[in-house]
Motif scaffolding. Structure first.
Motif, PDB file in Angstrom:
ATOM      1  N   GLU A  39      75.534  33.867  89.518  1.00 48.30           N
ATOM      2  CA  GLU A  39      75.426  32.757  88.566  1.00 48.30           C
ATOM      3  C   GLU A  39      73.987  32.565  88.095  1.00 48.30           C
ATOM      4  O   GLU A  39      73.759  32.234  86.938  1.00 48.30           O
ATOM      5  CB  GLU A  39      75.938  31.460  89.194  1.00 48.30           C
ATOM      6  CG  GLU A  39      77.433  31.381  89.305  1.00 48.30           C
ATOM      7  CD  GLU A  39      78.135  31.311  87.958  1.00 48.30           C
ATOM      8  OE1 GLU A  39      77.696  30.537  87.088  1.00 48.30           O
ATOM      9  OE2 GLU A  39      79.125  32.040  87.785  1.00 48.30           O
ATOM     10  N   ILE A  40      73.033  32.750  89.003  1.00 45.47           N
ATOM     11  CA  ILE A  40      71.616  32.616  88.640  1.00 45.47           C
ATOM     12  C   ILE A  40      71.212  33.714  87.663  1.00 45.47           C
ATOM     13  O   ILE A  40      70.424  33.481  86.749  1.00 45.47           O
ATOM     14  CB  ILE A  40      70.722  32.669  89.897  1.00 45.47           C
ATOM     15  CG1 ILE A  40      70.952  31.444  90.759  1.00 45.47           C
ATOM     16  CG2 ILE A  40      69.247  32.774  89.523  1.00 45.47           C
ATOM     17  CD1 ILE A  40      70.301  31.529  92.128  1.00 45.47           C
ATOM     18  N   ALA A  41      71.756  34.905  87.872  1.00 46.06           N
ATOM     19  CA  ALA A  41      71.500  36.068  87.000  1.00 46.06           C
ATOM     20  C   ALA A  41      70.019  36.436  86.945  1.00 46.06           C
ATOM     21  O   ALA A  41      69.521  36.898  85.929  1.00 46.06           O
ATOM     22  CB  ALA A  41      72.058  35.838  85.601  1.00 46.06           C
ATOM     23  N   ARG A  45      64.555  35.768  91.462  1.00 43.06           N
ATOM     24  CA  ARG A  45      64.712  34.365  91.890  1.00 43.06           C
ATOM     25  C   ARG A  45      65.690  34.279  93.061  1.00 43.06           C
ATOM     26  O   ARG A  45      65.454  33.528  94.013  1.00 43.06           O
ATOM     27  CB  ARG A  45      65.201  33.507  90.722  1.00 43.06           C
ATOM     28  CG  ARG A  45      65.401  32.063  91.066  1.00 43.06           C
ATOM     29  CD  ARG A  45      64.083  31.354  91.329  1.00 43.06           C
ATOM     30  NE  ARG A  45      64.347  29.947  91.642  1.00 43.06           N
ATOM     31  CZ  ARG A  45      63.777  29.286  92.617  1.00 43.06           C
ATOM     32  NH1 ARG A  45      62.861  29.867  93.374  1.00 43.06           N
ATOM     33  NH2 ARG A  45      64.079  28.035  92.844  1.00 43.06           N
ATOM     34  N   ALA A  46      66.764  35.045  93.016  1.00 43.21           N
ATOM     35  CA  ALA A  46      67.739  35.040  94.104  1.00 43.21           C
ATOM     36  C   ALA A  46      67.085  35.511  95.407  1.00 43.21           C
ATOM     37  O   ALA A  46      67.289  34.900  96.463  1.00 43.21           O
ATOM     38  CB  ALA A  46      68.939  35.905  93.761  1.00 43.21           C
ATOM     39  N   LEU A  49      64.927  32.774  96.784  1.00 39.89           N
ATOM     40  CA  LEU A  49      65.728  31.724  97.421  1.00 39.89           C
ATOM     41  C   LEU A  49      66.275  32.170  98.770  1.00 39.89           C
ATOM     42  O   LEU A  49      66.390  31.356  99.693  1.00 39.89           O
ATOM     43  CB  LEU A  49      66.853  31.281  96.492  1.00 39.89           C
ATOM     44  CG  LEU A  49      66.391  30.539  95.242  1.00 39.89           C
ATOM     45  CD1 LEU A  49      67.541  30.374  94.264  1.00 39.89           C
ATOM     46  CD2 LEU A  49      65.774  29.200  95.590  1.00 39.89           C
ATOM     47  N   VAL A  50      66.601  33.444  98.905  1.00 40.84           N
ATOM     48  CA  VAL A  50      67.039  33.982 100.198  1.00 40.84           C
ATOM     49  C   VAL A  50      65.934  33.775 101.231  1.00 40.84           C
ATOM     50  O   VAL A  50      66.179  33.318 102.355  1.00 40.84           O
ATOM     51  CB  VAL A  50      67.422  35.472 100.080  1.00 40.84           C
ATOM     52  CG1 VAL A  50      67.568  36.117 101.447  1.00 40.84           C
ATOM     53  CG2 VAL A  50      68.708  35.629  99.280  1.00 40.84           C
ATOM     54  N   ALA A  51      64.693  34.097 100.841  1.00 42.42           N
ATOM     55  CA  ALA A  51      63.565  33.913 101.749  1.00 42.42           C
ATOM     56  C   ALA A  51      63.311  32.435 102.017  1.00 42.42           C
ATOM     57  O   ALA A  51      63.055  32.026 103.157  1.00 42.42           O
ATOM     58  CB  ALA A  51      62.316  34.573 101.165  1.00 42.42           C
ATOM     59  N   GLU A  52      63.394  31.612 100.979  1.00 43.60           N
ATOM     60  CA  GLU A  52      63.158  30.179 101.135  1.00 43.60           C
ATOM     61  C   GLU A  52      64.167  29.543 102.079  1.00 43.60           C
ATOM     62  O   GLU A  52      63.824  28.660 102.869  1.00 43.60           O
ATOM     63  CB  GLU A  52      63.203  29.491  99.773  1.00 43.60           C
ATOM     64  CG  GLU A  52      62.853  28.020  99.819  1.00 43.60           C
ATOM     65  CD  GLU A  52      62.871  27.372  98.447  1.00 43.60           C
ATOM     66  OE1 GLU A  52      63.096  26.151  98.395  1.00 43.60           O
ATOM     67  OE2 GLU A  52      62.669  28.062  97.430  1.00 43.60           O
TER      68      GLU A  52
END
Length: 64
Positions: A39-41, A45-46, A49-52
Motif C-alpha cells: 500500500e505504501i508503494a 520507506r517500508a 519502517l521495518v527498522a523503526e
C-alpha cells in the motif's frame, strides 16, 4: 491519521492477534507487513519502517 484512528487500528490488530492464536501470529504479522508495504508503494520507506518498528523493543532474555 488521528490519535483516535491509531487507537482503533491498534485495537483491531490486538483483537485479530488474539483471534488467530499464537500458532499463526508470526505468519499473520508477516502477511500484514507485506500488505501494508504494498500500500505504501515505497520500498525504501517500508524498509525504514521495518527498522523503526524494531527500535525500543524491550526484549527480556531468560538464562538458565
Amino acid at each position: 491519521m488521528t490519535h483516535a484512528d491509531l487507537e482503533s487500528v491498534y485495537e483491531a490488530l490486538a483483537e485479530q492477534l488474539d483471534a488467530i492464536g499464537p500458532d499463526h501470529r508470526e505468519l499473520y504479522l508477516a502477511k500484514l507487513a507485506l500488505l501494508l508495504a504494498h500500500e505504501i508503494a515505497d520500498a525504501g520507506r517500508a524498509r525504514s519502517l521495518v527498522a523503526e518498528a524494531a527500535s525500543n523493543l524491550e526484549v527480556s532474555c531468560q538464562r538458565s
